[in-house]
Structure formats: structure tokens, C-alpha cells
Write a protein that holds these residues in place. Structure first.
Motif, PDB file in Angstrom:
ATOM      1  N   ARG A  74       0.828  -1.203   0.000  1.00 48.10           N
ATOM      2  CA  ARG A  74       0.000   0.000   0.000  1.00 48.10           C
ATOM      3  C   ARG A  74       0.868   1.260   0.000  1.00 48.10           C
ATOM      4  N   GLY A  75       0.217   2.389  -0.201  1.00 47.79           N
ATOM      5  CA  GLY A  75       0.925   3.657  -0.145  1.00 47.79           C
ATOM      6  C   GLY A  75       1.237   4.219  -1.516  1.00 47.79           C
ATOM      7  N   ARG A  76       1.891   5.357  -1.499  1.00 43.21           N
ATOM      8  CA  ARG A  76       2.180   6.098  -2.729  1.00 43.21           C
ATOM      9  C   ARG A  76       3.018   5.282  -3.700  1.00 43.21           C
ATOM     10  N   ASN A  77       3.975   4.547  -3.189  1.00 40.35           N
ATOM     11  CA  ASN A  77       4.854   3.732  -4.038  1.00 40.35           C
ATOM     12  C   ASN A  77       4.479   2.260  -3.968  1.00 40.35           C
ATOM     13  N   GLY A  78       3.191   1.986  -3.764  1.00 36.07           N
ATOM     14  CA  GLY A  78       2.734   0.619  -3.615  1.00 36.07           C
ATOM     15  C   GLY A  78       2.706  -0.135  -4.931  1.00 36.07           C
ATOM     16  N   GLY A  79       2.239  -1.340  -4.872  1.00 37.54           N
ATOM     17  CA  GLY A  79       2.170  -2.182  -6.056  1.00 37.54           C
ATOM     18  C   GLY A  79       1.870  -3.610  -5.654  1.00 37.54           C
ATOM     19  N   TYR A  80       2.262  -4.541  -6.512  1.00 40.88           N
ATOM     20  CA  TYR A  80       2.000  -5.951  -6.255  1.00 40.88           C
ATOM     21  C   TYR A  80       3.289  -6.757  -6.363  1.00 40.88           C
ATOM     22  N   GLY A  81       3.345  -7.808  -5.583  1.00 40.07           N
ATOM     23  CA  GLY A  81       4.481  -8.710  -5.631  1.00 40.07           C
ATOM     24  C   GLY A  81       4.022 -10.100  -5.265  1.00 40.07           C
ATOM     25  N   ILE A  82       4.955 -11.043  -5.281  1.00 44.37           N
ATOM     26  CA  ILE A  82       4.668 -12.412  -4.866  1.00 44.37           C
ATOM     27  C   ILE A  82       5.463 -12.691  -3.602  1.00 44.37           C
ATOM     28  N   MET A  83       4.835 -13.367  -2.670  1.00 40.50           N
ATOM     29  CA  MET A  83       5.478 -13.678  -1.399  1.00 40.50           C
ATOM     30  C   MET A  83       6.879 -14.250  -1.629  1.00 40.50           C
ATOM     31  N   LYS A  84       7.855 -13.725  -0.910  1.00 36.70           N
ATOM     32  CA  LYS A  84       9.233 -14.164  -1.067  1.00 36.70           C
ATOM     33  C   LYS A  84       9.382 -15.638  -0.702  1.00 36.70           C
ATOM     34  N   ASN A  85      10.305 -16.283  -1.398  1.00 40.07           N
ATOM     35  CA  ASN A  85      10.591 -17.707  -1.215  1.00 40.07           C
ATOM     36  C   ASN A  85       9.468 -18.606  -1.714  1.00 40.07           C
ATOM     37  N   TYR A  86       8.505 -17.998  -2.427  1.00 42.25           N
ATOM     38  CA  TYR A  86       7.425 -18.806  -2.987  1.00 42.25           C
ATOM     39  C   TYR A  86       7.934 -19.589  -4.185  1.00 42.25           C
ATOM     40  N   LYS A  87       7.618 -20.867  -4.215  1.00 42.99           N
ATOM     41  CA  LYS A  87       7.955 -21.713  -5.341  1.00 42.99           C
ATOM     42  C   LYS A  87       6.662 -22.261  -5.922  1.00 42.99           C
ATOM     43  N   SER A 132     -11.832 -26.365  -3.647  1.00 40.40           N
ATOM     44  CA  SER A 132     -11.929 -25.568  -4.857  1.00 40.40           C
ATOM     45  C   SER A 132     -10.681 -24.700  -4.961  1.00 40.40           C
ATOM     46  N   PRO A 133     -10.349 -24.214  -6.181  1.00 42.40           N
ATOM     47  CA  PRO A 133      -9.176 -23.341  -6.316  1.00 42.40           C
ATOM     48  C   PRO A 133      -9.239 -22.126  -5.397  1.00 42.40           C
ATOM     49  N   SER A 134     -10.440 -21.548  -5.230  1.00 37.89           N
ATOM     50  CA  SER A 134     -10.590 -20.378  -4.368  1.00 37.89           C
ATOM     51  C   SER A 134     -10.288 -20.733  -2.911  1.00 37.89           C
ATOM     52  N   PHE A 135     -10.845 -21.871  -2.458  1.00 37.31           N
ATOM     53  CA  PHE A 135     -10.607 -22.277  -1.074  1.00 37.31           C
ATOM     54  C   PHE A 135      -9.138 -22.629  -0.874  1.00 37.31           C
ATOM     55  N   GLN A 136      -8.551 -23.331  -1.849  1.00 39.40           N
ATOM     56  CA  GLN A 136      -7.141 -23.721  -1.751  1.00 39.40           C
ATOM     57  C   GLN A 136      -6.247 -22.491  -1.665  1.00 39.40           C
ATOM     58  N   ASN A 137      -6.613 -21.450  -2.411  1.00 40.27           N
ATOM     59  CA  ASN A 137      -5.829 -20.218  -2.380  1.00 40.27           C
ATOM     60  C   ASN A 137      -5.873 -19.583  -0.991  1.00 40.27           C
ATOM     61  N   LYS A 138      -7.066 -19.520  -0.397  1.00 30.65           N
ATOM     62  CA  LYS A 138      -7.192 -18.972   0.960  1.00 30.65           C
ATOM     63  C   LYS A 138      -6.347 -19.786   1.935  1.00 30.65           C
ATOM     64  N   TYR A 139      -6.477 -21.101   1.822  1.00 31.92           N
ATOM     65  CA  TYR A 139      -5.743 -21.989   2.735  1.00 31.92           C
ATOM     66  C   TYR A 139      -4.237 -21.786   2.586  1.00 31.92           C
ATOM     67  N   ASN A 140      -3.753 -21.735   1.348  1.00 34.71           N
ATOM     68  CA  ASN A 140      -2.310 -21.592   1.104  1.00 34.71           C
ATOM     69  C   ASN A 140      -1.771 -20.283   1.669  1.00 34.71           C
ATOM     70  N   ILE A 141      -2.488 -19.191   1.391  1.00 36.06           N
ATOM     71  CA  ILE A 141      -2.034 -17.883   1.858  1.00 36.06           C
ATOM     72  C   ILE A 141      -2.007 -17.836   3.385  1.00 36.06           C
ATOM     73  N   LEU A 142      -3.067 -18.330   4.018  1.00 37.17           N
ATOM     74  CA  LEU A 142      -3.119 -18.308   5.481  1.00 37.17           C
ATOM     75  C   LEU A 142      -2.069 -19.231   6.087  1.00 37.17           C
ATOM     76  N   ASN A 143      -1.870 -20.388   5.469  1.00 39.31           N
ATOM     77  CA  ASN A 143      -0.880 -21.337   5.978  1.00 39.31           C
ATOM     78  C   ASN A 143       0.522 -20.738   5.919  1.00 39.31           C
ATOM     79  N   GLN A 144       0.850 -20.103   4.800  1.00 40.45           N
ATOM     80  CA  GLN A 144       2.167 -19.477   4.659  1.00 40.45           C
ATOM     81  C   GLN A 144       2.304 -18.284   5.605  1.00 40.45           C
ATOM     82  N   SER A 145       1.198 -17.575   5.822  1.00 41.38           N
ATOM     83  CA  SER A 145       1.239 -16.415   6.720  1.00 41.38           C
ATOM     84  C   SER A 145       1.417 -16.855   8.174  1.00 41.38           C
TER      85      SER A 145
END
Length: 304
Positions: free
Chosen positions: A53-66, A124-137
């Protein structure tokens, strides 16, 4: 949505730490609103997108993600290669193609004779995505921003400190410290409409979590004893939903008895079975389901 743009954005994010929405918009000659749609599509597909977020914000991929080899199905890999073959031939395109072909070749083989068990989560892909993000977090102790829908349909945005997953009565929860409420909370994964990990980390707070805590939460959030009557046509579906032990044969059909959360998800689930199922008890659930079906009918009648 163009596959070439989606793949191009994915490879750019894999190569760079952060990319601004305006950069994508200029590169692919699309609006920033459309960029967000592509980003959401990547996130829903299982890519752990980080929003800065912020003035110089943008998007990235979580580091060390394979990227796992199973990220794409075989059909999706073939479509991917078709798109790459249609792109201008240069070293970058060839390098991307080689990497994806190597990824495809690394997919795990089918279950071999020496293996003992094969588990398909059925997520489902949507549920798997939520699970993956929360698990990594959880592993990274990273704060996650979520949009959460309560049982009345209200939407709120919250920053949570995810701690552990909980599975209760066929429902998945994430147990977390909610910064909005300044307290520990259970959040149903199917009520999280969207989420994104942040770069902020936290020190896990001391907490006590046991079956009693969860039972109190479940009781507080309006569970009801439900009796259902249904046809043989949906026996397998109800078995997968409620479990074999909650079903008995009765006459020409079946009855199911379960204690379930009384919320919009339950009404949606029952409505999905159409005329193959009937709510015997409680009467209020039957009435609410009928009202829901009438609203659907009126919506279609209004089109004529």
C-alpha cells in the motif's frame, strides 16, 4: 480475459520484487481496474500475491514462494504452451517456456503400488488459495488483510494475525487475533471473500485453544438440530456433506440428522439440492428455505 496478459503478468511478478498497477496498465494497454481483475484471478488461482500500500505501492509475490508443479492441470499446461508459442520468439520467451515445461515434467506421478494412501482434499481453487495464503502467513507470522462477510451479509475489512486452522462439523475456521476487535476470533474460511498477505509481521500472542473454546463459539453462533428427508439420487452428495453416520434408511428414501450452523451457507447448500431434499425440522429453516426459493422464482418472473 486474455491468457497472454495473465501469463505475462505472472512471469513479471515472478521476476520482480514489486510491480505497480500503472506499469502493467501501460505495458498491456489496459486500465488499472482491469489490472486488479487480473491480479485477483492470479490470487484465486493460488499465487500468494502481496499488496504493497501507499504512494509507491504495487504488487508482488510472497518471497521464497515456489510454484508447485500441480499449479496447472495438464490441459492448462497445453494451453499455456500454445499461448507461449504464439508470442514473439526471443530469449525471454524461450526461457519462460523451458521453465514451464520443466515444471510440468516435475509433476508427481500417479499413486504407485507401494504407496499406502492418496488424499484429494477436494478443495476448490478459491478455497485452496485462501488456505495456502493463510498457511504461509502462519509460518511467516505475517499479518493478513481480509474482507469478511458476517452471517447477516455485512462486509468488513480486518487485519488479522493468523494462528492456526480449526476443522469443526465439516467447517474450516482460521483462529486469529483480530486487530479490529482487539481479541481472538474464529473466522470461517468460506466467509472470507478476499484476502491478501501484507509485509508486516507480528509476534504471536499467548492464547489458549481447546475443544471447550470452540464448542462455546459454535453454540454462540446459532447451531440447530436439523432433520432432512431426501431421495436416493443425492445420497452420495449428502454422505459427503454430513457423513455416513448421520444418515439412516427410511421407507423409500433417507433421513439425515445433524447439528449445523444456521446461516446463509446452510440455505445455499439446501437450495442446491432442489426438489431432491426436504427440511423436516426445524420449521423455521423450512420456512426460510421456501422464502429463498420464492425470491429466486420472482427474480426470473420479473424478466418476462
Amino acid at each position: 480475459m486474455q491468457n497472454s496478459v495473465l501469463i505475462g503478468m505472472l512471469t513479471t511478478l515472478l521476476a520482480k520484487d514489486k510491480v505497480r498497477a500503472e506499469e502493467f496498465a501501460e505495458k498491456y494497454e489496459i486500465s488499472t481496474r482491469t489490472v486488479i481483475r487480473y491480479i485477483d484471478a492470479l490470487s484465486e488461482s493460488g499465487v500468494p500475491i502481496v499488496t504493497y500500500r501507499g504512494r509507491n505501492g504495487g504488487y508482488g509475490i510472497m518471497k521464497n514462494y515456489k510454484m508447485p508443479a500441480t499449479f496447472f492441470t495438464n490441459d492448462e499446461y497445453e494451453r499455456l504452451f500454445t499461448v507461449l508459442d504464439a508470442m514473439p520468439k526471443d530469449k525471454i520467451t524461450e526461457s519462460i517456456s523451458d521453465k514451464f515445461r520443466g515444471l510440468k515434467n516435475s509433476q508427481p506421478a500417479n499413486l504407485s503400488g507401494g504407496d499406502k494412501i492418496l488424499i484429494d482434499s477436494g478443495f476448490s481453487p478459491s478455497f485452496q488459495n485462501k488456505y495456502n495464503i493463510l498457511n504461509q502467513s502462519i509460518d511467516r507470522h505475517a499479518v493478513v488483510n481480509i474482507n469478511y462477510i458476517d452471517k447477516f451479509g455485512g462486509v468488513s475489512q480486518r487485519d488479522i494475525e493468523p494462528l492456526t486452522f480449526v476443522y469443526k462439523d465439516n467447517v474450516w475456521y482460521i483462529f486469529a487475533y483480530c486487530r479490529k476487535r482487539n481479541d481472538f476470533r474464529f473466522f470461517k474460511l468460506n466467509r472470507i471473500s478476499s484476502l491478501s498477505p501484507t509485509v508486516e509481521t507480528f509476534t504471536p500472542r499467548a492464547y489458549s485453544l481447546n475443544a471447550d473454546n470452540l464448542d462455546k463459539f459454535v453454540e454462540k453462533h446459532n447451531h440447530v438440530d436439523v432433520e432432512l428427508s431426501f431421495d436416493n439420487d443425492i445420497l452420495v452428495d449428502v454422505q459427503e456433506w454430513l457423513g455416513e453416520e448421520k444418515i439412516i434408511k427410511k421407507g423409500a428414501g433417507f433421513r439425515a440428522y445433524a447439528n449445523l450452523p444456521y446461516d446463509d451457507y446452510l440455505l445455499k447448500k439446501l437450495a442446491s439440492f432442489g426438489d431432491k431434499i426436504m427440511v423436516v425440522k426445524p420449521a423455521k429453516l423450512a420456512t426460510d428455505l421456501v422464502k429463498r426459493m420464492y425470491r429466486v422464482i420472482r427474480r426470473y418472473e420479473s424478466r418476462h
